[in-house]
Design a protein around this motif. Structure first.
Motif, PDB file in Angstrom:
ATOM      1  N   ASN A  60       0.733  -1.136  -0.204  1.00 21.26           N
ATOM      2  CA  ASN A  60       0.492  -0.100   0.031  1.00 21.26           C
ATOM      3  C   ASN A  60       0.733   1.780  -0.202  1.00 21.26           C
ATOM      4  OD1 ASN A  60      -2.940  -0.598  -0.359  1.00 21.26           O
ATOM      5  ND2 ASN A  60      -2.917  -1.607   1.427  1.00 21.26           N
ATOM      6  N   ALA A  61       2.081   1.236   0.605  1.00 24.17           N
ATOM      7  CA  ALA A  61       2.955   2.887   0.625  1.00 24.17           C
ATOM      8  C   ALA A  61       3.773   2.832  -1.140  1.00 24.17           C
ATOM      9  CB  ALA A  61       4.152   2.114   1.793  1.00 24.17           C
ATOM     10  N   MET A  62       3.901   1.652  -1.216  1.00 23.15           N
ATOM     11  CA  MET A  62       4.742   1.651  -2.788  1.00 23.15           C
ATOM     12  C   MET A  62       3.500   2.421  -3.767  1.00 23.15           C
ATOM     13  SD  MET A  62       6.994  -1.513  -2.573  1.00 23.15           S
ATOM     14  CE  MET A  62       7.223  -1.049  -4.368  1.00 23.15           C
ATOM     15  N   TYR A  63       2.018   1.590  -3.317  1.00 23.93           N
ATOM     16  CA  TYR A  63       0.972   2.280  -4.052  1.00 23.93           C
ATOM     17  C   TYR A  63       0.572   4.009  -3.700  1.00 23.93           C
ATOM     18  CZ  TYR A  63      -3.414   2.411  -6.566  1.00 23.93           C
ATOM     19  OH  TYR A  63      -4.789   3.382  -7.326  1.00 23.93           O
ATOM     20  N   ASP A  64       1.083   3.949  -2.837  1.00 25.63           N
ATOM     21  CA  ASP A  64       0.571   5.642  -2.367  1.00 25.63           C
ATOM     22  C   ASP A  64       1.288   6.209  -2.743  1.00 25.63           C
ATOM     23  OD1 ASP A  64      -1.540   4.870  -0.995  1.00 25.63           O
ATOM     24  OD2 ASP A  64      -0.716   5.045   0.681  1.00 25.63           O
ATOM     25  N   GLU A  65       2.813   5.963  -3.221  1.00 24.96           N
ATOM     26  CA  GLU A  65       3.652   6.478  -3.441  1.00 24.96           C
ATOM     27  C   GLU A  65       3.549   6.364  -5.353  1.00 24.96           C
ATOM     28  OE1 GLU A  65       7.631   4.901  -2.510  1.00 24.96           O
ATOM     29  OE2 GLU A  65       7.463   5.194  -0.462  1.00 24.96           O
ATOM     30  N   THR A  66       3.382   5.451  -5.662  1.00 26.34           N
ATOM     31  CA  THR A  66       3.161   5.759  -7.908  1.00 26.34           C
ATOM     32  C   THR A  66       1.956   5.991  -8.383  1.00 26.34           C
ATOM     33  OG1 THR A  66       3.613   3.662  -6.925  1.00 26.34           O
ATOM     34  CG2 THR A  66       5.318   4.127  -7.241  1.00 26.34           C
ATOM     35  N   SER A  67       0.704   5.668  -7.700  1.00 29.98           N
ATOM     36  CA  SER A  67      -0.208   5.252  -7.676  1.00 29.98           C
ATOM     37  C   SER A  67      -0.615   3.784  -8.719  1.00 29.98           C
ATOM     38  CB  SER A  67      -0.733   6.831  -8.782  1.00 29.98           C
ATOM     39  OG  SER A  67      -1.156   7.347  -7.178  1.00 29.98           O
ATOM     40  N   GLN A  68       0.563   3.146  -9.017  1.00 25.38           N
ATOM     41  CA  GLN A  68       0.773   1.526  -9.475  1.00 25.38           C
ATOM     42  C   GLN A  68       0.955   1.267  -8.579  1.00 25.38           C
ATOM     43  OE1 GLN A  68       3.353   1.960 -12.704  1.00 25.38           O
ATOM     44  NE2 GLN A  68       2.672   3.534 -13.128  1.00 25.38           N
ATOM     45  N   TRP A  69       0.138  -0.862  -8.712  1.00 22.29           N
ATOM     46  CA  TRP A  69       0.779  -1.508  -7.929  1.00 22.29           C
ATOM     47  C   TRP A  69       1.949  -2.239  -8.385  1.00 22.29           C
ATOM     48  CZ3 TRP A  69      -2.259  -1.965  -3.612  1.00 22.29           C
ATOM     49  CH2 TRP A  69      -3.817  -1.477  -4.313  1.00 22.29           C
ATOM     50  N   PRO A  70       2.589  -2.639  -7.167  1.00 20.48           N
ATOM     51  CA  PRO A  70       4.180  -2.675  -7.219  1.00 20.48           C
ATOM     52  C   PRO A  70       4.453  -4.208  -7.917  1.00 20.48           C
ATOM     53  CG  PRO A  70       4.353  -2.839  -5.329  1.00 20.48           C
ATOM     54  CD  PRO A  70       2.517  -2.294  -6.302  1.00 20.48           C
ATOM     55  N   ASP A  71       5.064  -4.442  -8.211  1.00 19.94           N
ATOM     56  CA  ASP A  71       5.763  -5.821  -9.463  1.00 19.94           C
ATOM     57  C   ASP A  71       5.682  -6.384  -8.343  1.00 19.94           C
ATOM     58  OD1 ASP A  71       4.026  -4.807 -11.688  1.00 19.94           O
ATOM     59  OD2 ASP A  71       5.959  -4.590 -12.977  1.00 19.94           O
ATOM     60  N   ARG A  72       6.583  -6.364  -7.386  1.00 20.54           N
ATOM     61  CA  ARG A  72       7.041  -6.898  -6.207  1.00 20.54           C
ATOM     62  C   ARG A  72       8.562  -6.149  -5.461  1.00 20.54           C
ATOM     63  NH1 ARG A  72      11.183 -10.762  -8.396  1.00 20.54           N
ATOM     64  NH2 ARG A  72      10.033 -10.651 -10.331  1.00 20.54           N
ATOM     65  N   GLY A  73       8.823  -6.567  -3.835  1.00 17.13           N
ATOM     66  CA  GLY A  73       9.326  -5.166  -3.137  1.00 17.13           C
ATOM     67  C   GLY A  73       9.604  -6.265  -2.428  1.00 17.13           C
ATOM     68  N   MET A  74      10.278  -5.533  -1.243  1.00 22.17           N
ATOM     69  CA  MET A  74      10.512  -5.959   0.112  1.00 22.17           C
ATOM     70  C   MET A  74       9.948  -5.122   1.419  1.00 22.17           C
ATOM     71  SD  MET A  74      14.548  -6.332   0.499  1.00 22.17           S
ATOM     72  CE  MET A  74      15.314  -5.127  -0.337  1.00 22.17           C
ATOM     73  N   SER A  75      10.123  -4.952   2.905  1.00 27.48           N
ATOM     74  CA  SER A  75       9.651  -4.964   3.452  1.00 27.48           C
ATOM     75  C   SER A  75      10.816  -4.662   4.119  1.00 27.48           C
ATOM     76  CB  SER A  75       8.386  -4.807   4.193  1.00 27.48           C
ATOM     77  OG  SER A  75       8.208  -3.722   5.550  1.00 27.48           O
ATOM     78  N   VAL A  76      11.667  -3.706   4.886  1.00 25.91           N
ATOM     79  CA  VAL A  76      12.805  -4.191   5.806  1.00 25.91           C
ATOM     80  C   VAL A  76      12.174  -3.139   7.103  1.00 25.91           C
ATOM     81  CG1 VAL A  76      15.409  -4.211   6.451  1.00 25.91           C
ATOM     82  CG2 VAL A  76      13.812  -4.528   4.013  1.00 25.91           C
ATOM     83  N   SER A  77      12.785  -3.778   8.181  1.00 24.59           N
ATOM     84  CA  SER A  77      12.761  -3.275   9.602  1.00 24.59           C
ATOM     85  C   SER A  77      13.748  -3.365  10.672  1.00 24.59           C
ATOM     86  CB  SER A  77      11.428  -3.308   9.903  1.00 24.59           C
ATOM     87  OG  SER A  77      11.063  -4.435  10.552  1.00 24.59           O
TER      88      SER A  77
END
Length: 77
Positions: A60-77
């Protein structure tokens, strides 16, 4: 301690986007479905846990930035 959750889009329609996700980029066996209109997600296996929440929030955060559903990614914390 660092935590990584990987995700990859596997299907997309007018109403939903489906992702596989998990702690290992090579073994993303769990699935979640994101509702395109509400941006709410559900785990396919019904298990709402840390990995699911982490993947869902990052998608959702990546969608909010680009208005596109991301193809892939990762969440790091």
């Amino acid at each position: 301690m660092a935590s990584l959750v990987y995700f990859r889009k596997v299907a997309e329609s007018d109403s939903s986007v489906e992702y596989v996700f998990g702690f290992d980029a090579n073994e993303t066996q769990r699935r979640l479905v994101m509702d395109v209109e509400s941006h709410r997600s559900q785990p396919v296996d019904g298990s709402i846990d840390y990995a699911f929440l982490k993947a869902s929030r990052k998608i959702n955060a990546m969608y909010d930035e680009t208005s596109q559903w991301p193809d892939r990614g990762m969440s790091v914390s």
